[in-house]
Write a protein that holds these residues in place. Structure first.
Motif, PDB file in Angstrom:
ATOM      1  N   TYR A 121      -2.689  -2.191   2.691  1.00  0.00           N
ATOM      2  CA  TYR A 121      -1.528  -2.625   1.799  1.00  0.00           C
ATOM      3  C   TYR A 121      -1.613  -4.065   1.988  1.00  0.00           C
ATOM      4  CZ  TYR A 121      -0.483   2.012  -0.301  1.00  0.00           C
ATOM      5  OH  TYR A 121      -0.478   3.308  -0.770  1.00  0.00           O
ATOM      6  N   GLY A 122      -2.028  -4.785   3.093  1.00  0.00           N
ATOM      7  CA  GLY A 122      -2.033  -6.079   3.343  1.00  0.00           C
ATOM      8  C   GLY A 122      -0.477  -6.489   3.731  1.00  0.00           C
ATOM      9  N   VAL A 123       0.373  -5.555   4.423  1.00  0.00           N
ATOM     10  CA  VAL A 123       1.617  -5.931   4.783  1.00  0.00           C
ATOM     11  C   VAL A 123       1.804  -5.867   6.272  1.00  0.00           C
ATOM     12  CG1 VAL A 123       2.434  -4.810   2.384  1.00  0.00           C
ATOM     13  CG2 VAL A 123       2.241  -3.521   4.517  1.00  0.00           C
ATOM     14  N   SER A 176      -0.523   4.990  -6.216  1.00  0.00           N
ATOM     15  CA  SER A 176      -0.627   3.881  -5.385  1.00  0.00           C
ATOM     16  C   SER A 176      -1.853   3.697  -4.507  1.00  0.00           C
ATOM     17  CB  SER A 176       0.712   3.985  -4.361  1.00  0.00           C
ATOM     18  OG  SER A 176       0.356   4.849  -3.587  1.00  0.00           O
ATOM     19  N   ALA A 178      -4.038   1.718  -4.195  1.00  0.00           N
ATOM     20  CA  ALA A 178      -4.822   0.182  -4.504  1.00  0.00           C
ATOM     21  C   ALA A 178      -4.115  -0.602  -3.468  1.00  0.00           C
ATOM     22  CB  ALA A 178      -4.885  -0.252  -5.767  1.00  0.00           C
ATOM     23  N   PRO A 179      -4.754  -1.615  -2.832  1.00  0.00           N
ATOM     24  CA  PRO A 179      -3.967  -2.370  -1.747  1.00  0.00           C
ATOM     25  C   PRO A 179      -2.874  -3.181  -2.426  1.00  0.00           C
ATOM     26  CG  PRO A 179      -6.450  -2.652  -1.815  1.00  0.00           C
ATOM     27  CD  PRO A 179      -6.246  -1.756  -3.067  1.00  0.00           C
ATOM     28  N   GLN A 180      -2.736  -3.551  -3.704  1.00  0.00           N
ATOM     29  CA  GLN A 180      -1.695  -4.405  -4.296  1.00  0.00           C
ATOM     30  C   GLN A 180      -0.690  -3.456  -4.619  1.00  0.00           C
ATOM     31  OE1 GLN A 180      -4.746  -3.764  -5.584  1.00  0.00           O
ATOM     32  NE2 GLN A 180      -4.465  -3.792  -7.839  1.00  0.00           N
ATOM     33  N   ARG A 181      -0.599  -2.196  -4.370  1.00  0.00           N
ATOM     34  CA  ARG A 181       0.364  -1.387  -5.035  1.00  0.00           C
ATOM     35  C   ARG A 181       1.422  -0.750  -3.919  1.00  0.00           C
ATOM     36  NH1 ARG A 181      -3.184   2.303  -9.066  1.00  0.00           N
ATOM     37  NH2 ARG A 181      -4.184   0.572 -10.241  1.00  0.00           N
ATOM     38  N   TYR A 182       1.780  -1.499  -2.799  1.00  0.00           N
ATOM     39  CA  TYR A 182       2.680  -1.169  -1.807  1.00  0.00           C
ATOM     40  C   TYR A 182       4.106  -0.936  -2.565  1.00  0.00           C
ATOM     41  CZ  TYR A 182       6.346  -1.744   1.724  1.00  0.00           C
ATOM     42  OH  TYR A 182       7.253  -1.576   2.785  1.00  0.00           O
TER      43      TYR A 182
END
Length: 514
Positions: A121-123, A176, A178-182
């Motif tokens: 998620y890139g978080v 959810s 997909a990486p942008q769906r945190y």
């Protein structure tokens, strides 16, 4: 006696209960008179007419009509003895344990893969930790409405809400991937967190309403066991289903989808099973304590007064704090286990999951043993205190052996820690029900869990900060200090086993006041 049979006598049948000594009691439990036969009061021809007994009789006499009215059937002995066990109780317990398992699995599935989901998620790790802590945050403001609903609308509706929201949250997670769906996965986890509010308070309620006095603690332990088993599977399965593939995000998304869709399908099936199996209560009460409560008119019950009574109960307040400390520490260790293990054993995500599995499975064994022990001995305070002390020792050993470089040592110390720390959970539930009877089991359990969530949030945030800025040892020592405080509070609890006294034939003033 089994409800469907009508021929077998249930354990806990009042006619088979031995006469209890009159220790600090102000009257006989209705039905005790019948135990001596149709000829008269129990022991009526054996007590000498002394001044002491005359005074006791004078004290008990005014309460006799009130106590007589507390059991169905008025003064008819044959009606007062109508306590039976239903075969359906095993199905109710099994279905509840299963959907509680799925809810616990969804709680821990992110934390045990914190590095994987942080990359996907890139978080940050803190944002991944919130996917676990949202369970704790949601519980605190919603527990009072949930326990009110349990008392006002009943067990079946509460169970359906828990199972239904659990399935809804699982399906939302499937969107959810997909990486942008945190934000969506956080919202889905929040729905599962709300479901948890309608789940965690039910073990002691199901055990009391459906099970007899000689199996109630074991039933509560089995109900709690389902949640623990879900945590265990949550430690074991996600690292296997979703290996860390940072260079192939598409493969990672595919692996996560398998886990999410599988969870959604299972939770939906369990929702339908809940609708089929769950009933409000059995046809006949399984114990004297339930018979007493079921004869009280519903309109006489005050949820507000029940809460007030609980907060005036000093032993319960001490247990509320000590239970919150122990269970909050367990939540914190479970949430941060992956970070603790990977700090000292880089690349060992799978073994971190296995260590978590060992911790929880050992705790499941501890829960069952503690439940059986309580049913056999009724030594609630002594058992709770001993398990608390051994949990403290287990956490100390785990803390100072974590960085030795030997994973096998971590497996062993984690198992010992889990045996006592997780084994404590059903002890707290059952001890609370005993010292707060005749208040609602759902209300006392709900408040215990709210305390656990509050301490869990604080402990996770502080221990996570100490682990990141200093070392896992610093975070664990912080927990050890708090658990030591919990030992002191547990030692101060006065053990007044009210429910056990009713089932044993002792009626005290507090129970008669119902």
């Amino acid at each position: 006696m089994v409800e469907e049979s009508g021929e077998e006598e249930a354990e806990g049948e009042s006619a088979e209960m031995p006469a209890a000594p009159l220790q600090r009691c102000n009257g006989f439990l209705p039905g005790k008179e019948a135990a001596a036969g149709p000829g008269g009061r129990a022991g009526g021809g054996e007590q000498p007419a002394t001044a002491a007994t005359a005074a006791t009789a004078a004290t008990a006499a005014p309460a006799a009509p009130e106590a007589e009215a507390m059991l169905a059937g008025g003064g008819r002995p044959e009606a007062r003895l109508e306590t039976r066990l239903s075969r359906r109780r095993l199905a109710v317990l099994a279905v509840f344990s299963c959907y509680s398992l799925v809810n616990a699995f969804q709680w821990i599935q992110y934390s045990i893969l914190s590095n994987v989901f942080a990359g996907f998620y890139g978080v940050s790790f803190t944002q991944i930790d919130w996917l676990s802590m949202v369970y704790m945050v949601a519980y605190v403001p919603l527990i009072l409405p949930a326990t009110w609903l349990l008392d006002a609308r009943g067990l079946r509706l509460t169970a359906l809400l828990g199972a239904g929201l659990n399935a809804l949250g699982a399906w939302l997670k499937c969107g959810s991937l997909a990486p942008q769906r945190y934000p969506l996965t956080l919202a889905a986890q929040a729905v599962c967190a709300v479901a948890q509010v309608f789940i965690l308070g039910l073990p002691s309620r199901i055990a009391s309403v459906w099970f007899g006095p000689t199996e109630v603690s074991t039933a509560c332990a089995v109900a709690v066991l389902g949640n623990q088993l879900g945590t265990a599977i949550g430690f074991l399965l996600p690292p296997v289903l979703v290996p860390n593939t940072p260079n192939d995000i598409d493969l990672m998304a595919h692996n996560i989808s398998i886990m999410f869709y599988g969870t959604a399908i299972v939770s939906t099936l369990l929702f339908f099973l809940t609708g089929v199996v769950f009933e409000e209560k059995p046809k006949y009460p399984p114990s004297h304590s339930q018979a007493v409560l079921q004869t009280k008119p519903p309109e006489d019950y005050s949820y507000k007064q029940s809460i007030i009574n609980l907060f005036r109960n000093i032993p319960f307040i001490l247990l509320l704090i000590s239970y919150g400390i122990m269970t909050g520490a367990f939540y914190s260790v479970s949430t941060l286990l992956n970070q603790m293990i990977v700090t000292h054993y880089e690349g060992e995500e799978v073994n971190a999951g296995r260590i978590g599995l060992t911790l929880v499975v050992a705790g499941m064994v501890g829960s069952i043993i503690c439940g059986l022990w309580l049913d056999y001995t009724k030594t609630y305070k002594q058992t709770t205190l001993i398990v608390y002390i051994l949990s403290f020792i287990g956490l100390l050993v785990f803390t100072f052996t974590l960085d030795l470089g030997y994973l096998i040592v971590v497996f062993v110390t984690g198992g010992v820690l889990g045996f006592f720390m997780t084994g404590y959970l059903p002890l707290g539930f059952e001890f609370a029900v005993e010292i707060t009877y005749p208040e609602s089991e759902g209300t006392s359990s709900g408040l215990l869990n709210a305390s656990a969530q509050i301490f869990g949030i604080v402990f996770t945030l502080v221990q996570g900060k100490l682990t990141t800025d200093y070392s896992p040892r610093a975070g664990n020592i912080f927990l050890c200090a708090w658990i030591f405080v919990g030992i002191i509070l547990t030692a101060l609890i006065k053990s007044d086993l009210r429910r056990h006294n009713v089932n044993s034939g002792i009626m005290n003033l507090d129970v008669k006041a119902v």
